[in-house]
Design a protein around this motif. Structure first.
Motif, PDB file in Angstrom:
ATOM      1  N   ASN A 434      68.553  45.217  78.969  1.00 26.49           N
ATOM      2  CA  ASN A 434      68.025  45.225  79.979  1.00 26.49           C
ATOM      3  C   ASN A 434      66.784  46.015  79.827  1.00 26.49           C
ATOM      4  OD1 ASN A 434      69.988  43.498  81.546  1.00 26.49           O
ATOM      5  ND2 ASN A 434      71.246  45.180  81.811  1.00 26.49           N
ATOM      6  N   THR A 435      65.744  45.879  81.098  1.00 22.70           N
ATOM      7  CA  THR A 435      64.474  46.633  80.830  1.00 22.70           C
ATOM      8  C   THR A 435      64.361  47.298  81.971  1.00 22.70           C
ATOM      9  OG1 THR A 435      63.222  44.619  81.725  1.00 22.70           O
ATOM     10  CG2 THR A 435      63.345  44.832  79.334  1.00 22.70           C
ATOM     11  N   LEU A 436      63.711  48.190  82.046  1.00 23.57           N
ATOM     12  CA  LEU A 436      63.470  48.917  83.473  1.00 23.57           C
ATOM     13  C   LEU A 436      62.345  48.537  84.121  1.00 23.57           C
ATOM     14  CD1 LEU A 436      62.836  52.616  81.718  1.00 23.57           C
ATOM     15  CD2 LEU A 436      64.764  51.847  82.999  1.00 23.57           C
ATOM     16  N   PRO A 437      62.542  48.593  85.595  1.00 26.63           N
ATOM     17  CA  PRO A 437      61.372  47.949  86.423  1.00 26.63           C
ATOM     18  C   PRO A 437      59.956  48.364  85.792  1.00 26.63           C
ATOM     19  CG  PRO A 437      63.047  49.319  87.768  1.00 26.63           C
ATOM     20  CD  PRO A 437      63.162  49.658  86.054  1.00 26.63           C
ATOM     21  N   SER A 443      61.012  48.917  91.375  1.00 24.90           N
ATOM     22  CA  SER A 443      62.035  50.073  91.491  1.00 24.90           C
ATOM     23  C   SER A 443      62.646  50.034  92.857  1.00 24.90           C
ATOM     24  CB  SER A 443      61.134  51.348  91.253  1.00 24.90           C
ATOM     25  OG  SER A 443      60.767  51.460  89.925  1.00 24.90           O
ATOM     26  N   ALA A 444      61.890  49.758  94.029  1.00 26.93           N
ATOM     27  CA  ALA A 444      62.316  49.568  95.066  1.00 26.93           C
ATOM     28  C   ALA A 444      63.761  48.593  95.312  1.00 26.93           C
ATOM     29  CB  ALA A 444      61.385  49.416  96.428  1.00 26.93           C
ATOM     30  N   SER A 449      69.490  47.456  95.572  1.00 26.67           N
ATOM     31  CA  SER A 449      70.820  46.896  95.078  1.00 26.67           C
ATOM     32  C   SER A 449      71.761  47.690  94.472  1.00 26.67           C
ATOM     33  CB  SER A 449      70.496  45.887  93.866  1.00 26.67           C
ATOM     34  OG  SER A 449      69.639  46.427  92.865  1.00 26.67           O
ATOM     35  N   GLN A 450      71.350  48.859  94.485  1.00 33.24           N
ATOM     36  CA  GLN A 450      72.382  50.009  93.801  1.00 33.24           C
ATOM     37  C   GLN A 450      72.439  50.929  94.797  1.00 33.24           C
ATOM     38  OE1 GLN A 450      70.588  50.617  89.802  1.00 33.24           O
ATOM     39  NE2 GLN A 450      72.472  49.442  89.067  1.00 33.24           N
ATOM     40  N   ARG A 451      72.144  51.102  95.980  1.00 31.33           N
ATOM     41  CA  ARG A 451      72.157  52.163  97.089  1.00 31.33           C
ATOM     42  C   ARG A 451      73.700  52.722  97.195  1.00 31.33           C
ATOM     43  NH1 ARG A 451      69.315  50.858 102.367  1.00 31.33           N
ATOM     44  NH2 ARG A 451      69.935  52.936 102.753  1.00 31.33           N
ATOM     45  N   THR A 468      62.667  55.875 100.906  1.00 36.47           N
ATOM     46  CA  THR A 468      62.188  55.733  99.354  1.00 36.47           C
ATOM     47  C   THR A 468      62.003  54.167  99.201  1.00 36.47           C
ATOM     48  OG1 THR A 468      63.616  57.523  98.813  1.00 36.47           O
ATOM     49  CG2 THR A 468      62.824  56.174  97.040  1.00 36.47           C
ATOM     50  N   ILE A 469      62.637  53.423  99.670  1.00 38.52           N
ATOM     51  CA  ILE A 469      62.666  51.962  99.358  1.00 38.52           C
ATOM     52  C   ILE A 469      61.310  51.407 100.057  1.00 38.52           C
ATOM     53  CG2 ILE A 469      63.415  49.614 100.009  1.00 38.52           C
ATOM     54  CD1 ILE A 469      66.291  50.935  99.758  1.00 38.52           C
ATOM     55  N   LYS A 470      61.090  52.140 101.600  1.00 40.57           N
ATOM     56  CA  LYS A 470      59.943  51.760 101.990  1.00 40.57           C
ATOM     57  C   LYS A 470      58.521  52.285 101.484  1.00 40.57           C
ATOM     58  CE  LYS A 470      57.852  52.701 106.784  1.00 40.57           C
ATOM     59  NZ  LYS A 470      58.093  53.204 108.177  1.00 40.57           N
TER      60      LYS A 470
END
Length: 502
Positions: A434-437, A443-444, A449-451, A468-470
């Motif tokens: 898998n790759t990073l964002p 990233s948000a 999805s993992q919060r 943080t997501i916002k």
């Protein structure tokens, strides 16, 4: 009891004066130091949502007033410090932590400073205090694993100054360079001395790879690395270290940036975090037969699993993702390996040979230190756009999740690489990872999805995750890197916007 051996070499001015470890400082000790040393002012310092330290100054009017502020702290406007706190109910308390007391090395007036913790109107720790989040993460990790989570950070930064025109450094070959080809060794060592004087436990410092000259200006990359410490102490030290480096630069008319990327084609600055697992005072990251322990592999599996969401805390502005590109000693794929600087998690050399290199070099002086306790593993994706407390809390959450996963060792095995992952002959292995964002928006999405992992055990408050997501989503940078690839002037404008991030 604080040993004389530790006291003899300790650089912390307050520790030397009081002759006891900082962890044992009491209010009476602080008052004694202030009286004995002629301290005239006290500063309270605390991190806000932007990751920078804020300062509240007090003139010491009399002993009663000093005892009052040290005991009850003071009120501050939380809505000006944290965007998720409403102005209609914004008051917070800040209470000093005596163990962080240090003599301000920049103040003309004799000043003692202390870091503070936040409390709400009911006298409870603020649930969105970044340091409080890390504290809860460490408690949850200990509850699940029975271990303590320790960290050490690497601060990479560029110093920018007018080109003196002599002894030019070789472009992108500045690693461990000496004077006169390295121009700012004196600045770095002076910063190290100041950091040590206020309690920072430094491992070493050196010039780094990045150096170049542009428009009659020299850009030189440096690094200061710290010794392992309990995560809360490690984060405090790193916050203060950045404060020292910036203040010293301002005093010496230099410019300093911790930004992840300042120009295309030159080394970026990371904020690598080393971790180790402690149990009953011993490092259990490596077994006594000098192999990486299964417990360490479980933590690495947790890091592999939550790596996408961790970028939400470790790579906090669009320029972060200009650094996370292939072939730049920065990770793009979610994998780990030994000594490999292109993987996400690196297990550095750990003195595993069992051979005494010291006695080979110095025949009359055999090594008398047990080296298996020196092993760490390093997360290489973060940069200094991160809020250090939130970042370490996220890493600690991942460590806890690794212990909760039934298939942790299988995940660790599948994501291990011992090759150059970007070489053509390893294309099949690369495709399996898998790759990073690649931007703030991704990233948000990963954090969203993992919060649940971060909110478990009440570690991260939902309001902090929401904010943080916002904030990351608002950058709207999903195709920014591709757009800026052929627009160097606009890219430079963006870099300049975040030059003083973190």
């Amino acid at each position: 009891m604080f040993s004389e051996k530790k006291l003899a070499m300790n650089r912390n001015h307050v520790v030397k004066a009081l002759r006891k470890p900082a962890s044992e400082f009491t209010r009476a000790d602080i008052i004694e130091y202030i009286s004995r040393e002629g301290i005239e002012m006290v500063n309270f310092m605390y991190p806000a949502a932007d990751g920078r330290l804020k300062t509240l100054n007090f003139v010491i009017n009399d002993l009663e007033y000093l005892e009052t502020i040290l005991s009850t702290g003071e009120r501050v406007d939380g809505s000006s410090l944290f965007p998720f706190i409403e102005a209609s109910r914004s008051d917070l308390y800040v209470i000093p932590r005596y163990s962080t007391a240090f003599r301000d090395p920049f103040a003309e007036i004799p000043t003692l400073s202390m870091l503070c913790s936040f409390f709400d109107k009911d006298g409870n720790p603020l649930d969105s205090d970044p340091r409080g989040v890390l504290q809860r993460a460490c408690r949850a990790f200990n509850k699940v694993s029975g271990m303590e989570f320790e960290c050490m950070g690497e601060l990479e930064f560029y110093i920018i100054a007018a080109d003196p025109g002599s002894f030019p450094a070789t472009d992108q070959k500045g690693y461990h360079e000496s004077a006169p080809f390295a121009k700012f060794n004196d600045f770095r060592t002076k910063a190290m001395y100041m950091i040590a004087s206020i309690g920072g436990q430094i491992k070493y410092g050196h010039s780094e790879v990045g150096n170049f000259t542009q428009k009659s200006m020299v850009y030189e990359q440096n690094e200061i690395e710290f010794l392992p410490a309990p995560a809360l102490e490690a984060a405090d030290q790193l916050m203060l270290a950045k404060w020292v480096i910036r203040n010293l630069a301002a005093k010496e008319n230099l410019n300093v940036t911790f930004a992840p990327k300042i120009t295309v084609g030159k080394a970026g600055s990371g904020f690598h975090i080393h971790m180790r697992l402690m149990k009953n005072g011993e490092n259990v990251t490596q077994t006594k037969d000098r192999k990486l322990s299964d417990d360490a592999k479980k933590v690495i599996a947790g890091l592999m699993t939550l790596a996408p969401a961790i970028t939400a805390f470790g790579n906090a502005n669009p320029t972060s993702y200009f650094r996370l590109v292939p072939h730049q000693e920065a990770p793009t794929n979610i994998c780990w390996g030994d000594r490999n600087r292109s993987v996400l998690v690196r297990v550095p050399l750990g003195w595993t040979s069992g051979k005494d290199m010291c006695v080979q070099t110095n025949p009359n002086s055999p090594c008398e230190i047990e080296t298996y306790g020196k092993q760490t593993f390093e997360m290489r994706s973060p940069d200094c756009s991160a809020n250090v407390y939130q970042l370490m809390a996220a890493l600690c959450v991942a460590a806890r999740v690794g212990f909760e996963m039934e298939n942790a060792l299988d995940v660790a095995n599948k994501t291990y690489v011992d090759v150059n992952i970007h070489a053509a002959e390893n294309a099949e292995k690369l495709a399996s990872l898998n790759t990073l964002p690649t931007c703030c928006v991704e990233s948000a999405e990963a954090l969203k999805s993992q919060r649940e992992y971060f909110e478990a055990f009440d570690v991260f408050a939902p309001t902090m995750i929401d904010e943080t997501i916002k904030r990351l989503s608002a950058f709207d940078d999903k195709h920014l890197a591709e757009f800026l690839k052929d627009n160097p002037e606009q890219m430079q404008m963006l870099v300049n916007e975040y030059l003083y991030c973190g």
